[in-house]
Design an enzyme around this catalytic site. Structure first.
Site, mmCIF file in Angstrom:
data_model
loop_
_atom_site.group_PDB
_atom_site.id
_atom_site.type_symbol
_atom_site.label_atom_id
_atom_site.label_comp_id
_atom_site.label_asym_id
_atom_site.label_seq_id
_atom_site.Cartn_x
_atom_site.Cartn_y
_atom_site.Cartn_z
ATOM 1 N N GLU A 45 0.829 -1.206 0.000
ATOM 2 C CA GLU A 45 0.000 0.000 0.000
ATOM 3 C C GLU A 45 0.867 1.261 0.000
ATOM 4 O OE1 GLU A 45 -4.182 -1.224 1.963
ATOM 5 O OE2 GLU A 45 -2.592 -0.884 3.429
ATOM 6 N N CYS B 238 3.521 8.557 1.006
ATOM 7 C CA CYS B 238 4.057 7.620 2.000
ATOM 8 C C CYS B 238 4.276 6.275 1.295
ATOM 9 C CB CYS B 238 3.054 7.501 3.148
ATOM 10 S SG CYS B 238 3.545 6.320 4.384
ATOM 11 N N CYS C 64 1.529 -2.019 15.760
ATOM 12 C CA CYS C 64 1.539 -1.787 14.310
ATOM 13 C C CYS C 64 0.848 -2.912 13.536
ATOM 14 C CB CYS C 64 2.984 -1.640 13.845
ATOM 15 S SG CYS C 64 3.121 -1.456 12.060
ATOM 16 N N GLY D 267 6.834 -1.851 6.242
ATOM 17 C CA GLY D 267 8.197 -2.384 6.261
ATOM 18 C C GLY D 267 9.220 -1.461 6.892
ATOM 19 N N GLU D 268 10.406 -2.036 7.115
ATOM 20 C CA GLU D 268 11.516 -1.297 7.724
ATOM 21 C C GLU D 268 12.512 -0.951 6.602
ATOM 22 O OE1 GLU D 268 12.683 0.154 10.671
ATOM 23 O OE2 GLU D 268 14.229 0.576 9.210
ATOM 24 N N ASN E 225 -3.334 4.833 16.245
ATOM 25 C CA ASN E 225 -4.402 4.498 15.298
ATOM 26 C C ASN E 225 -4.795 3.039 15.468
ATOM 27 O OD1 ASN E 225 -4.505 7.046 13.895
ATOM 28 N ND2 ASN E 225 -2.522 6.506 13.012
ATOM 29 N N CYS F 126 -1.061 6.073 9.834
ATOM 30 C CA CYS F 126 0.185 5.428 10.270
ATOM 31 C C CYS F 126 -0.100 4.121 10.979
ATOM 32 C CB CYS F 126 0.903 6.279 11.311
ATOM 33 S SG CYS F 126 1.685 7.697 10.674
HETATM 34 N N1 SAH Z 1 9.299 0.626 9.887
HETATM 35 C C1 SAH Z 1 9.497 2.015 9.966
HETATM 36 C C2 SAH Z 1 8.621 2.808 9.018
HETATM 37 C C3 SAH Z 1 7.196 2.403 8.866
HETATM 38 S S1 SAH Z 1 6.129 2.643 10.258
HETATM 39 C C4 SAH Z 1 9.343 2.508 11.375
HETATM 40 O O1 SAH Z 1 8.901 1.732 12.223
HETATM 41 O O2 SAH Z 1 9.722 3.639 11.643
HETATM 42 C C5 SAH Z 1 5.770 4.393 10.173
HETATM 43 C C6 SAH Z 1 5.383 5.018 11.531
HETATM 44 O O3 SAH Z 1 4.076 4.605 11.946
HETATM 45 C C7 SAH Z 1 6.321 4.627 12.659
HETATM 46 O O4 SAH Z 1 6.679 5.716 13.471
HETATM 47 C C8 SAH Z 1 5.465 3.667 13.410
HETATM 48 O O5 SAH Z 1 5.942 3.505 14.698
HETATM 49 C C9 SAH Z 1 4.122 4.312 13.316
HETATM 50 N N2 SAH Z 1 3.015 3.430 13.690
HETATM 51 C C10 SAH Z 1 2.964 2.091 13.618
HETATM 52 N N3 SAH Z 1 1.776 1.626 14.084
HETATM 53 C C11 SAH Z 1 1.054 2.712 14.440
HETATM 54 C C12 SAH Z 1 -0.275 2.892 14.955
HETATM 55 N N4 SAH Z 1 -1.075 1.867 15.154
HETATM 56 N N5 SAH Z 1 -0.687 4.140 15.213
HETATM 57 C C13 SAH Z 1 0.109 5.213 14.965
HETATM 58 N N6 SAH Z 1 1.356 5.112 14.454
HETATM 59 C C14 SAH Z 1 1.833 3.873 14.180
HETATM 60 FE FE1 SF4 Z 2 5.485 -1.547 11.868
HETATM 61 FE FE2 SF4 Z 2 7.727 -0.102 11.442
HETATM 62 FE FE3 SF4 Z 2 7.563 -1.814 13.526
HETATM 63 FE FE4 SF4 Z 2 7.686 -2.789 11.027
HETATM 64 S S1 SF4 Z 2 9.281 -1.632 12.109
HETATM 65 S S2 SF4 Z 2 6.325 -3.505 12.654
HETATM 66 S S3 SF4 Z 2 6.503 -1.254 9.898
HETATM 67 S S4 SF4 Z 2 6.340 0.038 13.184
#
Ligand code: SAH
Ligand code: SF4
Length: 404
Positions: free
Chosen positions: A130, A145, A159, A209-210, A340, A383
């Site tokens: 996505e 994004c 997440c 993803g990371e 979220n 997010c």
């Molecule tokens: N993997 C990377 C990038 C993708 S996640 C990372 O973790 O930074 C992008 C952002 O969304 C991150 O800051 C993550 O912590 C945040 N995120 C993940 N789950 C979320 C949720 N349920 N509500 C709000 N932010 C969330």
């Molecule tokens: Fe979600 Fe980023 Fe954690 Fe992966 S690293 S599980 S995308 S918050």
């Protein structure tokens, strides 16, 4: 000399190099499909300039054609070689025969009531990811994004993506073409010149993803995005978000120097170990040290610390004061993110007044601490809400999805 001797003699720099190699080797186990299609044609989107040039030379063409072709692909957004009127017919015929310029298939495209648009893209092998476009409501601009992987190896507790095993890395072509396909949807070709507003003005690597576990493909795609003769998005308008893959943060600073965002979310290792399991490998102290080393961090370009406000978990005033203490000496800003929810999630968002108290403490210490307004929640585009149904195909790969 024994193996133990070797280890004890290794300097910290050697160990970091070893660690980087290990991460890159592990990442290669989740490679995307090759740029050469089963029918022998080559996908041009996602090739570096040097690779494109080599391809043309191998076809018996002059090097200067690279610039023309690059312009058609990334400035004009052409997908049909017949449109390329500045390229002579014989070369066009060769290109039609041997190459393709593709976009992922748009499976669904949903627009939220707040104008956020979410795309579900399908790639050549059927895997899906996505991408979200978040318009800035006060100006003609916005952020795309982008996803870096199908799924994720890291199971952060809050997440949605983290509940989907890593299927595979996205290739440079699949990464940059998410942006290009979003531009198709808004009809924003050719690339607007500097004096015209751009709707798709910013890239945030914050999708599924990371990104630092798919570093090589991300780096290649971002170099394409930054190239002035094509998409031309400056490094100041690109932000990479990481959960804290320390060795690759250094590499990213050295090679790309894009803006960095750190998913911190907790100020003590015991809690962070639980909600961001990668912390067991790279604890808070190491992540912050890497931030202090990050070359692009200066007064004008601060590192963003993302902090999800989870009710009763990490949102106390003591947590806010500890956060201020930890950030000392870093050019930082803190993004407070309301949690979220997603189907099956087990946290609650913090109460509004608690978020405000937390923000005030950070602001009084001199850091900007905006509270992020969730966007696109009604279409699960906010997010941490992204997830697809893609699954790993081969059972033999099972067991590879532990923390890298
Ligand atoms: N993997 C990377 C990038 C993708 S996640 C990372 O973790 O930074 C992008 C952002 O969304 C991150 O800051 C993550 O912590 C945040 N995120 C993940 N789950 C979320 C949720 N349920 N509500 C709000 N932010 C969330
Ligand atoms: Fe979600 Fe980023 Fe954690 Fe992966 S690293 S599980 S995308 S918050």
């Amino acid at each position: 000399m024994t193996a133990t001797d070797t280890l004890s003699n290794a300097s910290p720099a050697d160990l970091t190099e070893e660690e980087k190699k290990r991460i890159l080797a592990k990442s290669a186990q989740f490679s995307p499909p090759s740029a050469v299609l089963p029918d022998g044609r080559t996908e041009l989107v996602g090739l570096s300039r040097a690779e494109l040039e080599q391809l043309l030379v191998d076809m018996g063409e002059q090097r200067f054609r690279t610039k023309q072709l690059w312009h058609w692909i990334y400035h004009k957004g052409a997908t049909d070689f017949n449109e390329m009127t500045s390229i002579g017919k014989p070369l066009r015929a060769k290109l039609i025969d041997r190459c393709v310029i593709s976009r992922p298939k748009v499976v669904t495209e949903q627009t939220s009531k707040d104008e956020t648009r979410k795309f579900l893209f399908q790639f050549r092998d059927g895997q899906e990811a996505e991408t979200v476009y978040i318009p800035d409501r006060r100006a003609d601009r916005g952020a795309v994004c982008i996803s870096s992987q199908v799924g994720c190896t890291l199971s952060c507790r809050f997440c949605h993506t983290g509940t989907q095993n890593l299927v595979r890395n996205l290739g440079s072509s699949e990464i940059i073409s998410q942006f290009m396909a979003a531009r198709d949807s808004y009809g924003e070709w050719p690339t607007p010149t500097a004096d015209r507003p751009r709707l798709l003005s910013t890239i945030v690597l914050m999708g599924m993803g990371e990104p630092l576990y798919n570093y090589e493909n991300i780096a290649k795609a971002m170099r394409i995005a930054m190239d002035d003769e094509g998409i031309g998005i400056s490094r100041r308008r690109i932000t990479l978000s990481t959960s804290g893959v320390v060795p690759m943060m250094d590499q990213c600073g050295h090679d790309l120097a894009v803006n960095l965002a750190i998913s911190l979310h907790a100020v003590r290792d015991d809690l962070r170990n639980e909600i961001v399991p990668l912390n067991r490998k790279y604890p808070i102290k190491d992540v912050l040290a890497a931030c202090r080393r990050y070359p692009a961090a200066s007064n004008s370009r601060r590192i963003t610390f993302e902090y999800i406000m989870l009710r009763g978990i990490n949102d106390s005033e003591a947590d806010a004061r500890e956060l201020v203490r930890l950030l000392k000496g870093i050019h930082a800003k803190v993004n407070l993110i309301p949690f979220n929810p997603w189907p099956g999630s087990d946290y609650k968002p913090s109460k509004g007044e608690q978020v405000q108290k937390f923000a005030d403490i950070i602001m009084q210490a001199g850091y900007s601490s905006p509270i992020r307004t969730p966007r696109g929640r009604d279409i699960l585009a906010a997010c941490g809400q992204l997830r697809t149904e893609s699954q790993r195909v081969r059972a033999s790969e099972k067991g590879l999805d532990d923390v890298m």
